[in-house]
Design a protein around this motif. Structure first.
Motif, mmCIF file in Angstrom:
data_model
loop_
_atom_site.group_PDB
_atom_site.id
_atom_site.type_symbol
_atom_site.label_atom_id
_atom_site.label_comp_id
_atom_site.label_asym_id
_atom_site.label_seq_id
_atom_site.Cartn_x
_atom_site.Cartn_y
_atom_site.Cartn_z
ATOM 1 N N ALA A 250 0.813 -1.225 0.000
ATOM 2 C CA ALA A 250 0.000 0.000 0.000
ATOM 3 C C ALA A 250 0.844 1.272 0.000
ATOM 4 C CB ALA A 250 -0.964 0.016 1.181
ATOM 5 N N LEU A 251 2.185 1.149 -0.201
ATOM 6 C CA LEU A 251 3.032 2.336 -0.157
ATOM 7 C C LEU A 251 2.813 3.234 -1.374
ATOM 8 C CD1 LEU A 251 5.172 3.577 1.694
ATOM 9 C CD2 LEU A 251 6.921 2.489 0.293
ATOM 10 N N GLU A 252 2.440 2.615 -2.513
ATOM 11 C CA GLU A 252 2.252 3.415 -3.722
ATOM 12 C C GLU A 252 1.096 4.399 -3.587
ATOM 13 O OE1 GLU A 252 -0.415 -0.118 -4.067
ATOM 14 O OE2 GLU A 252 1.705 0.160 -3.571
ATOM 15 N N SER A 253 0.213 4.162 -2.617
ATOM 16 C CA SER A 253 -0.933 5.066 -2.452
ATOM 17 C C SER A 253 -0.621 6.238 -1.529
ATOM 18 C CB SER A 253 -2.138 4.294 -1.907
ATOM 19 O OG SER A 253 -1.857 3.776 -0.619
ATOM 20 N N THR A 254 0.542 6.221 -0.847
ATOM 21 C CA THR A 254 0.878 7.320 0.049
ATOM 22 C C THR A 254 1.307 8.538 -0.769
ATOM 23 O OG1 THR A 254 3.163 6.542 0.250
ATOM 24 C CG2 THR A 254 1.589 5.788 1.897
ATOM 25 N N LYS A 255 0.835 9.693 -0.356
ATOM 26 C CA LYS A 255 1.148 10.932 -1.058
ATOM 27 C C LYS A 255 1.657 11.963 -0.059
ATOM 28 C CE LYS A 255 -2.348 10.170 -4.628
ATOM 29 N NZ LYS A 255 -3.623 10.648 -5.223
ATOM 30 N N LEU A 256 2.487 12.852 -0.563
ATOM 31 C CA LEU A 256 3.076 13.892 0.266
ATOM 32 C C LEU A 256 2.748 15.241 -0.350
ATOM 33 C CD1 LEU A 256 5.017 14.983 2.465
ATOM 34 C CD2 LEU A 256 6.907 14.520 0.898
ATOM 35 N N PHE A 257 2.036 16.078 0.411
ATOM 36 C CA PHE A 257 1.676 17.414 -0.050
ATOM 37 C C PHE A 257 2.357 18.438 0.855
ATOM 38 C CE2 PHE A 257 -1.809 14.686 -1.360
ATOM 39 C CZ PHE A 257 -2.024 15.076 -2.677
ATOM 40 N N PHE A 316 1.296 21.725 -2.908
ATOM 41 C CA PHE A 316 1.902 21.064 -4.055
ATOM 42 C C PHE A 316 2.022 19.570 -3.773
ATOM 43 C CE2 PHE A 316 4.407 24.894 -5.919
ATOM 44 C CZ PHE A 316 3.260 25.285 -6.581
ATOM 45 N N ASN A 317 1.763 18.767 -4.790
ATOM 46 C CA ASN A 317 1.912 17.316 -4.699
ATOM 47 C C ASN A 317 3.376 16.973 -4.945
ATOM 48 O OD1 ASN A 317 1.851 14.555 -4.917
ATOM 49 N ND2 ASN A 317 0.162 14.477 -6.365
ATOM 50 N N MET A 318 4.106 16.712 -3.875
ATOM 51 C CA MET A 318 5.543 16.459 -4.007
ATOM 52 C C MET A 318 5.827 15.120 -4.678
ATOM 53 S SD MET A 318 6.430 19.291 -2.834
ATOM 54 C CE MET A 318 8.214 19.094 -2.984
ATOM 55 N N GLY A 319 4.824 14.230 -4.706
ATOM 56 C CA GLY A 319 5.008 12.952 -5.391
ATOM 57 C C GLY A 319 5.261 13.132 -6.876
ATOM 58 N N VAL A 320 4.591 14.116 -7.499
ATOM 59 C CA VAL A 320 4.812 14.386 -8.920
ATOM 60 C C VAL A 320 6.237 14.885 -9.134
ATOM 61 C CG1 VAL A 320 4.080 15.775 -10.895
ATOM 62 C CG2 VAL A 320 2.371 14.881 -9.310
ATOM 63 N N ILE A 321 6.709 15.748 -8.205
ATOM 64 C CA ILE A 321 8.099 16.210 -8.287
ATOM 65 C C ILE A 321 9.050 15.026 -8.118
ATOM 66 C CG2 ILE A 321 9.767 17.861 -7.379
ATOM 67 C CD1 ILE A 321 7.227 19.133 -8.531
ATOM 68 N N GLY A 322 8.677 14.096 -7.221
ATOM 69 C CA GLY A 322 9.492 12.894 -7.033
ATOM 70 C C GLY A 322 9.574 12.061 -8.291
ATOM 71 N N ASP A 323 8.457 11.975 -9.042
ATOM 72 C CA ASP A 323 8.476 11.251 -10.320
ATOM 73 C C ASP A 323 9.490 11.877 -11.276
ATOM 74 O OD1 ASP A 323 6.483 9.616 -9.352
ATOM 75 O OD2 ASP A 323 4.860 10.697 -10.348
ATOM 76 N N ILE A 324 9.538 13.191 -11.290
ATOM 77 C CA ILE A 324 10.488 13.895 -12.168
ATOM 78 C C ILE A 324 11.919 13.649 -11.697
ATOM 79 C CG2 ILE A 324 11.223 16.180 -12.965
ATOM 80 C CD1 ILE A 324 8.222 16.990 -12.663
ATOM 81 N N PHE A 325 12.110 13.648 -10.373
ATOM 82 C CA PHE A 325 13.438 13.323 -9.837
ATOM 83 C C PHE A 325 13.899 11.959 -10.343
ATOM 84 C CE2 PHE A 325 13.967 16.018 -5.718
ATOM 85 C CZ PHE A 325 13.731 17.156 -6.454
ATOM 86 N N GLU A 326 12.999 10.968 -10.289
ATOM 87 C CA GLU A 326 13.362 9.615 -10.715
ATOM 88 C C GLU A 326 13.684 9.571 -12.201
ATOM 89 O OE1 GLU A 326 10.268 6.967 -9.409
ATOM 90 O OE2 GLU A 326 11.282 6.612 -7.503
#
Length: 785
Positions: A250-257, A316-326
């Motif tokens: 269930a970690l993929e569902s965690t989000k960081l704002f 801001f949804n930091m998860g989207v920024i994390g996707d860009i980092f990856e």
């Protein structure tokens, strides 16, 4: 041997593609192959279960014969499931199948295997499997593992399973670790982040070296495995044994704002119409920047997921920024620093380039070079867009019908999307050159702490209302007392006649023409403009805010000495000054264009009022842009529109004094208790995120199951696998004992409901008591009716 000549029982080292054994056994094999110490382990493969289910009576005889070659007399073993559906990346099925510990002898082990097989039928009938698994087809392998007599045992999570944060959590109990899952035991807990202990027991110093070893080994293995893991371990006084491995479910569902950045762009509460305009305008610009840097990889970015509102505030949804980092090959964990998560640890993730970064480097370098020559684009924007905005500003609103008004609004969308792009780029370049200049000056022993670059160009002065307010203040001071009294005593439209023949009147009229579009927020067109509230301007003039204008730095003399000596620093200084000017000019022009939205939406509101579609001009700001179009096109009923307006008005009034955290985990908003009184506060350990307010139902055993209704908060003394059906009804869970690996914690995370464990005295709460549960912060509030 089976009829096909295949063994039913195999060693871990024999597991291959042909042997179907389940994820648990495969993960143990993976550990063993990479040199980690595990107890001797055998696996009964799927074929044995398939034969048993088909009624093949020879299967059990064959298993008994094979066990005789593996099982040591007098040694104890654990017998556990390794099903085809267990320990997947989404669901663990924790505790759902039978487990047997301290089993001694071949006959007893065979019986335990049969019992594990029989537990499949029970699981298939549970609501849990219907919730988390689309197919009821289960194949069952069985793990037979030598028992270790541990001093203490535990579990380690290489990432926080509640928040997804980059921190290692260890939970430990004396003796066997099965108490972590189901028995009423509260474990000792350590939290380790980037070389720093965030949490640790006070009286267990002798365990620190073992816990540190557990942490470092688990981190190494998570890197090898390529995913965040939870691993069960034990320590027998001599060495650490690894007993089980799972990908954290269930970690993929965690989000960081985070609002650390968003509150700079979109401060305060934001009305629905403003949000529905700002998000596509601003987020489209960010997406375009990302696309320039990383190409088509940015196409997957959903601009509407870049940000989110909580209680009408922007995050801001930091998860989207994390996707860009990856995508760029940078550590995803580094986004926590951007989000504002502080740590003094010595192992912070670094923004180091990787092979992936090198793949994108040519494109990023090209994009950067283009931006270094961006002054021509900015000058063109300032020239051309002033013409566009002036044309729109001169439109006679009274001549526009609804469709004409929509056409102009849609044009403003197009113009301001590019305008916001220019604002972002000019700001980034301004920051870049300022940073370069300060670094160069610092290397030449010049203090830059109070350095302010203040270009003195005429066009910058002309775009800054503060300079003109200073002139107005002087003119106001020169007015005769009777004129001042007239201004203070009358409405603006009344006193304008009294001052029209004065220098102050001429300057005031010119000021309103040039700056009347401004308001107290350049990012919120729902705020009345200065033109609509001239009293605000009069107060600004009377008080004179000249002190807000930046003063030249005292280090300027030393700076000029360095500039005359070093050409490179002078080049950077000139660029820093130029982009300081550009930033202000671009922002000023964009604000002029952005505030045009207000003119057209206010006009649209009057047209809607004429058609009795809204009751008040301000109502339009409580509908989203698409809702306004639907209302006019009859796809949104008038009654429903009015209901939304009323509800949102009331909500914004209710939430206006809320103090929200800088960081929010998950899509669920933080607790809002409004004016409800708190009778008592209980604290525990949050093990599943989110918040919920509802009525408590205390369940101490099977006899209490009937009390639970949908929407209740389940309060239990400890976790038991037989209570799983209750989770399909409950909206939150509170347990007097347990930790992150407790059965209730795992299942709560998979159901997506908040859970708080280790709450002392929880079962003394009376049924139907209204509770507020905050799973993110481990908080349970008893509310007064």
């Amino acid at each position: 041997m089976s009829e096909l000549g295949k063994n039913y029982i195999i060693e871990l080292t024999q597991i291959g593609k042909r042997n179907q054994v389940g994820n648990k056994a495969k993960n143990l094999s993976f550990l063993l192959k990479h040199g980690y110490t595990i107890p001797r382990t055998m696996v009964c493969i799927f074929d044995a279960y398939i034969g048993y289910e088909a009624g093949d009576i020879s299967v059990l005889d064959q298993i008994e014969k094979e066990l005789l070659t593996y099982i040591e007399e007098g040694r104890e073993y654990s017998v556990r499931s390794s099903a085809s559906i267990e320990d997947s990346t989404s669901y663990s099925f924790a505790g759902q199948f039978s487990t047997h510990l301290n089993v001694k002898g071949v006959s007893a082990i065979k019986d335990a295997i049969i019992d594990v097989w029989k537990s499949v039928e029970k699981v298939i009938k549970l609501d849990y499997i219907k919730t988390v698994q689309s197919s009821n087809s289960i194949q069952m392998g069985v793990i037979i593992q030598e028992m270790i007599n541990p001093k203490y045992s535990g579990v380690v999570f290489t990432k926080n399973p509640l928040t997804g944060l980059d921190e290692v959590i260890v939970e430990s109990v004396d003796g066997y670790g099965d108490a972590l899952v189901q028995e009423g035991v509260t474990p000792d807990r350590w939290v380790y982040k980037w070389g720093e202990w965030i949490e640790a027991p006070e009286q267990l110093d002798e365990r620190f070296s073992i816990i540190e070893s557990v942490i470092h080994q688990s981190q190494e293995f998570a890197n090898i495995y390529g995913a965040p893991l939870d691993l069960e371990w034990c320590y027998d006084g001599k060495q650490i044994y690894w007993l089980q491995l799972r990908v954290i479910t269930a970690l993929e569902s965690t989000k960081l704002f985070s609002n650390k950045l968003s509150r700079e762009f979109l401060p305060g509460m934001i009305k629905p119409l403003v949000w529905s305009v700002n998000i596509p305008v601003i987020n489209s610009s960010w997406k375009n920047l990302f696309k320039e840097a990383i190409g088509n990889a940015a196409d997957s970015i959903d601009i509407h997921k870049l940000s989110k509102q909580f209680y009408y505030r922007a995050y801001f949804n930091m998860g989207v920024i994390g996707d860009i980092f990856e995508i760029l090959g940078m550590p995803r964990e580094a986004l926590e620093i951007l989000a504002g998560i502080e740590s003094t640890g010595t192992e912070k993730p670094m923004f180091k380039p990787s092979s992936k970064t090198m793949m994108h480097l040519p494109r990023m370098m090209l994009a950067a070079l283009r931006k270094l020559m961006f002054s021509k684009s900015i000058e063109k924007f300032l020239r051309d867009y002033w013409t566009h905005y002036e044309r729109i500003n001169s439109v006679d609103l009274l001549s526009l019908n609804i469709q004409d008004t929509f056409n102009h609004i849609d044009e403003l969308f197009r113009l301001n999307t590019y305008g916001s792009y220019m604002v972002i780029v000019s700001q980034l370049l301004n920051n870049l050159y300022n940073m370069m200049l300060k670094q160069m000056l610092s290397r030449n022993d010049i203090d830059t702490e109070n350095l302010h670059l203040t270009p003195g160009t005429k066009r910058l002065r002309d775009s800054d209302p503060r300079h003109m307010i200073s002139r107005l203040h002087q003119a106001y001071s020169s007015l005769p007392d009777d004129k001042k009294k007239a201004i203070e005593a009358k409405e603006t439209h009344e006193f304008e006649k009294d001052i029209e023949d004065t220098e102050f009147g001429r300057l005031f009229d010119d000021f309103m023409k040039r700056f009347g579009h401004l308001s107290d927020s350049g990012n919120d067109f729902s705020r009345p403009s200065w033109r609509e509230t001239p009293d605000i301007v009069i107060n600004l003039i009377k008080s004179d805010h000249r002190t807000n204008v930046a003063r030249p730095s005292g280090a300027r003399k030393e700076i000029f000495q360095v500039l005359n000596q070093k050409r490179m620093i002078k080049t950077v200084y000139n660029r820093a000054m130029r982009y300081q000017e550009y930033r202000e000019l671009v922002n000023s022009l964009y604000t002029f264009g952005y505030t045009q939205f207000r003119r057209f939406f206010v006009h649209l509101a009057t047209l809607l009022q004429d058609k009795n579609l809204i009751d008040d001009m301000e109502d339009i700001f409580y509908l989203e842009y698409t809702e306004i179009r639907k209302l006019i096109g009859t796809k949104l009923g008038q009654d429903e529109a009015r209901a939304r307006i009323i509800r949102r008005r009331l909500e914004m009034e209710e939430f206006k004094d809320m103090i929200l955290p800088e960081i929010i985990f998950g899509d669920m908003p933080p607790l809002n208790l409004g004016k409800q009184k708190i009778g008592k506060e209980l604290r525990g350990v949050g093990t599943s995120g989110g918040s919920y307010t509802g009525r408590a139902k205390v369940v101490r055993g099977v006899g209490d199951f009937g009390k639970i209704k949908e929407g209740d908060i389940l309060v239990i003394p400890y976790s038991d696998v037989s209570w799983t059906p209750l989770f399909s009804l409950a909206k939150a869970v509170i347990s007097e004992s347990g930790g992150l690996l407790s059965h209730c914690s795992i299942v709560a995370r998979e159901y997506g409901i908040p859970a708080v464990v280790s709450v002392d005295g929880a079962t003394f709460i009376k049924d139907d008591t209204v509770l507020a549960v905050d799973g993110n912060n481990g908080l349970v509030l008893v509310l007064e009716h």
